[in-house]
Design an enzyme around this catalytic site. Structure first.
Site, PDB file in Angstrom:
ATOM      1  CG  ASP A  96      26.824  51.117  38.952  1.00 53.02           C
ATOM      2  OD1 ASP A  96      27.379  50.117  38.449  1.00 53.02           O
ATOM      3  OD2 ASP A  96      27.414  51.857  39.760  1.00 53.02           O
ATOM      4  CB  THR A 154      32.947  49.531  34.326  1.00 54.77           C
ATOM      5  OG1 THR A 154      33.282  48.359  35.069  1.00 54.77           O
ATOM      6  CG2 THR A 154      31.511  49.416  33.863  1.00 54.77           C
ATOM      7  NE  ARG A 199      25.616  43.654  35.855  1.00 54.17           N
ATOM      8  CZ  ARG A 199      26.477  44.522  36.360  1.00 54.17           C
ATOM      9  NH1 ARG A 199      27.438  45.021  35.617  1.00 54.17           N
ATOM     10  NH2 ARG A 199      26.393  44.904  37.619  1.00 54.17           N
ATOM     11  CB  VAL A 200      23.435  47.301  31.274  1.00 54.33           C
ATOM     12  CG1 VAL A 200      23.827  48.744  31.549  1.00 54.33           C
ATOM     13  CG2 VAL A 200      23.624  46.969  29.791  1.00 54.33           C
ATOM     14  CB  THR A 237      33.262  51.693  42.109  1.00 55.87           C
ATOM     15  OG1 THR A 237      33.841  50.462  41.668  1.00 55.87           O
ATOM     16  CG2 THR A 237      33.715  51.976  43.527  1.00 55.87           C
ATOM     17  N   GLY A 238      31.224  49.283  42.380  1.00 55.80           N
ATOM     18  CA  GLY A 238      30.700  48.173  43.159  1.00 55.80           C
ATOM     19  C   GLY A 238      29.532  47.510  42.451  1.00 55.80           C
TER      20      GLY A 238
HETATM   21  N1  ASP Z   1      29.751  49.087  39.015  1.00 59.43           N
HETATM   22  C1  ASP Z   1      30.202  48.117  38.055  1.00 59.43           C
HETATM   23  C2  ASP Z   1      29.050  47.332  37.553  1.00 59.43           C
HETATM   24  O1  ASP Z   1      28.185  46.968  38.319  1.00 59.43           O
HETATM   25  C3  ASP Z   1      31.218  47.151  38.535  1.00 59.43           C
HETATM   26  C4  ASP Z   1      32.222  47.584  39.532  1.00 59.43           C
HETATM   27  O2  ASP Z   1      32.382  48.749  39.841  1.00 59.43           O
HETATM   28  O3  ASP Z   1      32.892  46.702  40.041  1.00 59.43           O
HETATM   29  O4  ASP Z   1      29.052  46.995  36.395  1.00 59.43           O
END
Ligand code: ASP
Length: 342
Positions: A232, A219, A229-230, A252-253
């Site tokens: 998940d 991602t 910033r890191v 995801t999210g």
């Molecule tokens: N999970 C990802 C993050 O928090 C972002 C995403 O899946 O939208 O970096």
């Protein structure tokens, strides 16, 4: 709209929301293999690439790496790799991790200027005594392995970032209305309606012809995040987890919520206790909401899981999460995930 959303009360969660079909047998009877599943519908292309390996009796690890390289190289995918939306300083920083059937793991965090973060993560796994490399150190390692420096910020991503700068006051928790109410000039403060946020992180898990599992997750992270910033996605146990005896899961999210419950590891442990993939994902979502209440109810997180029988399932906080599954040469099927907010 948020104000009209209703949370299905935790007390009612004892009643099954999922049909028997969802819970036990989305992929049919017996062991379905090889199989590859990925977060988000556009990743049918990634699945197809993974299938080129799986369908020829290749290893799941090779398949997931090859698969997720598709969105990494796609400038139109603005949440992964090349063309990913940058942080608030205009820098595209990538997070990725990979895990195989032997619990080998590799990860890169906040990697800049390298398109295929997943391949760097794999080399961290295979060629270093470590499991995670971050920032300049990850870049230094990538360059030492022959990767080329490239500008990952496409004109389109740069344009969107500059629009964001106009109204954001440099606040990573504020984004302009990108997907809804395009005519509004005011930025929308956090928490954002989920439909406004591109969550296109690819998490891919696969089981090969030998019955072995692997997974990959990659991602560009939350758009306009603070530099460094890191989330998940590169954290083994949060964005991805594989246990070759049990199953594999990915997420995801909003990563800040997933990390808090070691999300993907939680899903795998729930499968170990006998839950189906879909139910394990749902229980992980319930745990987030129990811990965080409205803070979790107002964001989007989706989990996706696969067990050793080739059964798969997903669950999300909000409507809108989907995933794709490929089990033969005919291509992927796309499924809408069930969700907790109604
Ligand atoms: N999970 C990802 C993050 O928090 C972002 C995403 O899946 O939208 O970096």
């Amino acid at each position: 709209m948020l104000s009209r959303r209703k949370f299905i009360q935790l007390s009612s969660l004892a009643a099954p929301l999922l049909s028997v079909k969802d819970v036990f047998s989305q992929s049919g009877k017996g062991i379905t293999k090889p199989i590859v599943i990925s977060t988000w519908a556009p990743n049918v292309k990634a699945n197809a690439e993974a299938w080129r390996i799986l369908g020829n009796k290749g290893r799941a690890l090779d398949a997931v790496e090859a698969g997720v390289k598709i969105p990494e190289a796609d400038p139109n995918d603005m949440s992964v790799g090349y063309g990913g939306l940058p942080d608030r300083d205009g820098k595209v920083t990538l997070d990725a991790c990979i895990m195989d059937e032997f619990a080998n793991i590799g990860s890169v965090m906040a990697l800049e200027e390298i398109i295929h973060a997943i391949s760097v993560a794999r080399l961290v796994m295979e060629k270093t005594p470590h499991v995670q490399l971050a920032g300049p150190g990850a870049l230094q390692f990538a360059l030492s392995q022959g990767f080329k420096r490239e500008n990952l910020l496409t004109p389109q991503s740069e344009k969107e970032w500059k629009e964001w700068l106009k109204t954001s006051k440099y606040d990573p928790m504020t984004i302009p209305n990108m997907l809804e109410q395009k005519d509004q000039k005011e930025p929308v403060p956090y928490p954002w309606p989920s439909a406004m946020v591109n969550h296109d992180t690819i998490g891919m898990v696969a089981m090969d012809d030998m019955g072995n599992l692997s997974g990959a997750c990659t991602t560009s992270g939350m758009a306009y995040k603070m530099h460094g910033r890191v989330g998940d996605s590169p954290i083994i146990g949060a964005g991805l987890y594989v246990d070759n005896e049990v199953g594999a899961a990915t997420s995801t999210g909003v990563g800040e919520e997933v990390v808090r419950i070691c999300g993907s590891h939680t899903v795998v442990e729930l499968m170990r206790q006998g839950l189906s993939p879909a139910l394990a994902c749902r229980k992980a979502v319930e745990r987030m909401i129990k811990l965080r209440g409205k803070k979790a109810m107002d964001v989007q997180v989706g989990f996706l899981a696969l067990n050793k029988k080739g059964q798969y399932g997903a669950f999300a906080i909000q409507k809108g999460f989907n995933y794709c599954v490929q089990t033969d040469n005919s291509g992927s099927k796309v499924f809408d995930s069930k969700y907790i907010m109604a």
